[in-house]
Design an enzyme around this catalytic site. Structure first.
Site, mmCIF file in Angstrom:
data_model
loop_
_atom_site.group_PDB
_atom_site.id
_atom_site.type_symbol
_atom_site.label_atom_id
_atom_site.label_comp_id
_atom_site.label_asym_id
_atom_site.label_seq_id
_atom_site.Cartn_x
_atom_site.Cartn_y
_atom_site.Cartn_z
ATOM 1 C CG HIS A 161 -5.294 -6.393 -0.268
ATOM 2 N ND1 HIS A 161 -6.494 -6.551 0.370
ATOM 3 C CD2 HIS A 161 -5.312 -7.238 -1.331
ATOM 4 C CE1 HIS A 161 -7.218 -7.457 -0.300
ATOM 5 N NE2 HIS A 161 -6.517 -7.875 -1.338
ATOM 6 N NE ARG A 212 -6.368 -12.321 5.209
ATOM 7 C CZ ARG A 212 -7.127 -11.221 5.194
ATOM 8 N NH1 ARG A 212 -7.042 -10.356 4.179
ATOM 9 N NH2 ARG A 212 -7.940 -10.958 6.186
ATOM 10 C CE1 TYR A 230 -9.531 -3.273 0.502
ATOM 11 C CE2 TYR A 230 -8.532 -1.318 -0.462
ATOM 12 C CZ TYR A 230 -8.414 -2.475 0.283
ATOM 13 O OH TYR A 230 -7.196 -2.850 0.816
ATOM 14 C CE LYS A 287 -3.988 -2.258 2.196
ATOM 15 N NZ LYS A 287 -4.982 -2.210 3.308
ATOM 16 C CD GLU A 309 -8.782 -9.342 -3.558
ATOM 17 O OE1 GLU A 309 -7.620 -9.742 -3.292
ATOM 18 O OE2 GLU A 309 -9.607 -9.031 -2.689
ATOM 19 N NE ARG A 343 -2.422 -5.490 7.190
ATOM 20 C CZ ARG A 343 -3.510 -6.122 6.752
ATOM 21 N NH1 ARG A 343 -3.973 -7.184 7.390
ATOM 22 N NH2 ARG A 343 -4.149 -5.686 5.677
ATOM 23 C CG ASN A 345 -3.848 -2.101 6.862
ATOM 24 O OD1 ASN A 345 -3.701 -1.776 5.685
ATOM 25 N ND2 ASN A 345 -4.889 -2.781 7.287
ATOM 26 C CB THR A 381 -7.243 -5.740 9.833
ATOM 27 O OG1 THR A 381 -7.704 -6.940 9.214
ATOM 28 C CG2 THR A 381 -7.628 -4.539 8.998
ATOM 29 C CG PHE A 396 -13.635 1.551 6.958
ATOM 30 C CD1 PHE A 396 -13.161 0.933 5.810
ATOM 31 C CD2 PHE A 396 -14.313 0.764 7.886
ATOM 32 C CE1 PHE A 396 -13.374 -0.427 5.578
ATOM 33 C CE2 PHE A 396 -14.517 -0.593 7.668
ATOM 34 C CZ PHE A 396 -14.049 -1.187 6.512
HETATM 35 P P1 RTP Z 1 -7.118 -5.786 3.251
HETATM 36 O O1 RTP Z 1 -8.434 -6.124 2.568
HETATM 37 O O2 RTP Z 1 -6.645 -4.399 2.969
HETATM 38 O O3 RTP Z 1 -6.083 -6.845 3.009
HETATM 39 O O4 RTP Z 1 -7.328 -5.836 4.830
HETATM 40 P P2 RTP Z 1 -8.128 -6.900 5.670
HETATM 41 O O5 RTP Z 1 -8.657 -7.999 4.799
HETATM 42 O O6 RTP Z 1 -7.233 -7.290 6.802
HETATM 43 O O7 RTP Z 1 -9.319 -6.027 6.218
HETATM 44 P P3 RTP Z 1 -10.754 -5.713 5.564
HETATM 45 O O8 RTP Z 1 -11.783 -6.024 6.573
HETATM 46 O O9 RTP Z 1 -10.875 -6.317 4.203
HETATM 47 O O10 RTP Z 1 -10.708 -4.130 5.432
HETATM 48 C C1 RTP Z 1 -10.066 -3.506 4.326
HETATM 49 C C2 RTP Z 1 -9.280 -2.321 4.832
HETATM 50 O O11 RTP Z 1 -10.184 -1.344 5.376
HETATM 51 C C3 RTP Z 1 -9.599 -0.713 6.496
HETATM 52 N N1 RTP Z 1 -10.443 -0.886 7.656
HETATM 53 N N2 RTP Z 1 -10.680 0.071 8.492
HETATM 54 N N3 RTP Z 1 -11.602 1.612 10.672
HETATM 55 C C4 RTP Z 1 -11.970 0.331 10.565
HETATM 56 O O12 RTP Z 1 -12.690 -0.209 11.357
HETATM 57 C C5 RTP Z 1 -11.481 -0.416 9.431
HETATM 58 N N4 RTP Z 1 -11.746 -1.681 9.186
HETATM 59 C C6 RTP Z 1 -11.089 -1.977 8.043
HETATM 60 C C7 RTP Z 1 -8.253 -1.346 6.751
HETATM 61 O O13 RTP Z 1 -7.254 -0.488 6.223
HETATM 62 C C8 RTP Z 1 -8.322 -2.643 5.980
HETATM 63 O O14 RTP Z 1 -7.061 -3.041 5.531
HETATM 64 MG MG MG Z 2 -9.771 -7.626 3.050
#
Ligand code: RTP
Ligand code: MG
Length: 143
Positions: free
Chosen positions: A117, A87, A51, A11, A128, A104, A114, A93, A59
């Protein structure tokens, strides 16, 4: 265990911090092979489409803005159990919850910025990878 492909994004925060080499090293040390890579500046449409599953989340706009704040490095990683392995080495996350030694934990500053991805399922990985790469841009690593 299956040989899998997964989508990785380094990122904008981690690109800006000059952590590309360190993060690629983690992938290679874990036995994941880089089979495609490109640096991109995302726009609103490309970041938003990626996304789209989060479009109704509070968010979403901040997430899009962050993903457009500088170039990203998008890669396809291949290997045994690649989706879960990727992962695992990324960590949780929220970097505050990420295990010691994960990407991370070491390179992310907050849940919003963070560092990386990774696809979260075989279905997501398929979508993706094709979101960013044509079939002829993903290489076979046979030797
Ligand atoms: P990513 O998709 O980026 O790999 O991250 P992830 O699976 O660990 O998390 P995901 O639930 O898919 O969320 C995508 C991105 O959104 C941001 N986020 N912010 N403020 C919040 O509660 C919140 N929750 C998620 C994070 O930057 C996350 O990587
Ligand atoms: Mg995700």
């Amino acid at each position: 265990m299956a040989n899998e492909r997964t989508l990785s994004i380094i990122k904008p925060d981690a690109v800006a911090g000059n952590h590309i080499g360190a993060i690629y090293d983690r992938f290679e040390q874990a036995g994941l092979k880089i089979v495609a890579a490109k640096m991109l500046q995302l726009d609103d449409e490309k970041a938003g489409g990626f996304y789209a599953e989060h479009a109704e989340r509070p968010f979403y706009n901040d997430l899009k803005s962050f993903m457009m704040s500088g170039p990203v490095l998008v890669s396809v990683l291949e290997g045994e159990n690649a989706i879960a392995k990727h992962r695992e080495i990324m960590g949780a996350t929220n970097p505050k919850d990420a295990a010691v030694g994960t990407i991370r934990a070491d390179f992310a500053s907050s849940i919003d910025e963070n560092a990386v991805h990774g696809s979260d399922s075989a279905e997501s990985a398929k979508r993706e990878i094709s979101y960013f790469f044509n079939d002829d841009e993903v290489c076979a690593r046979t030797r």
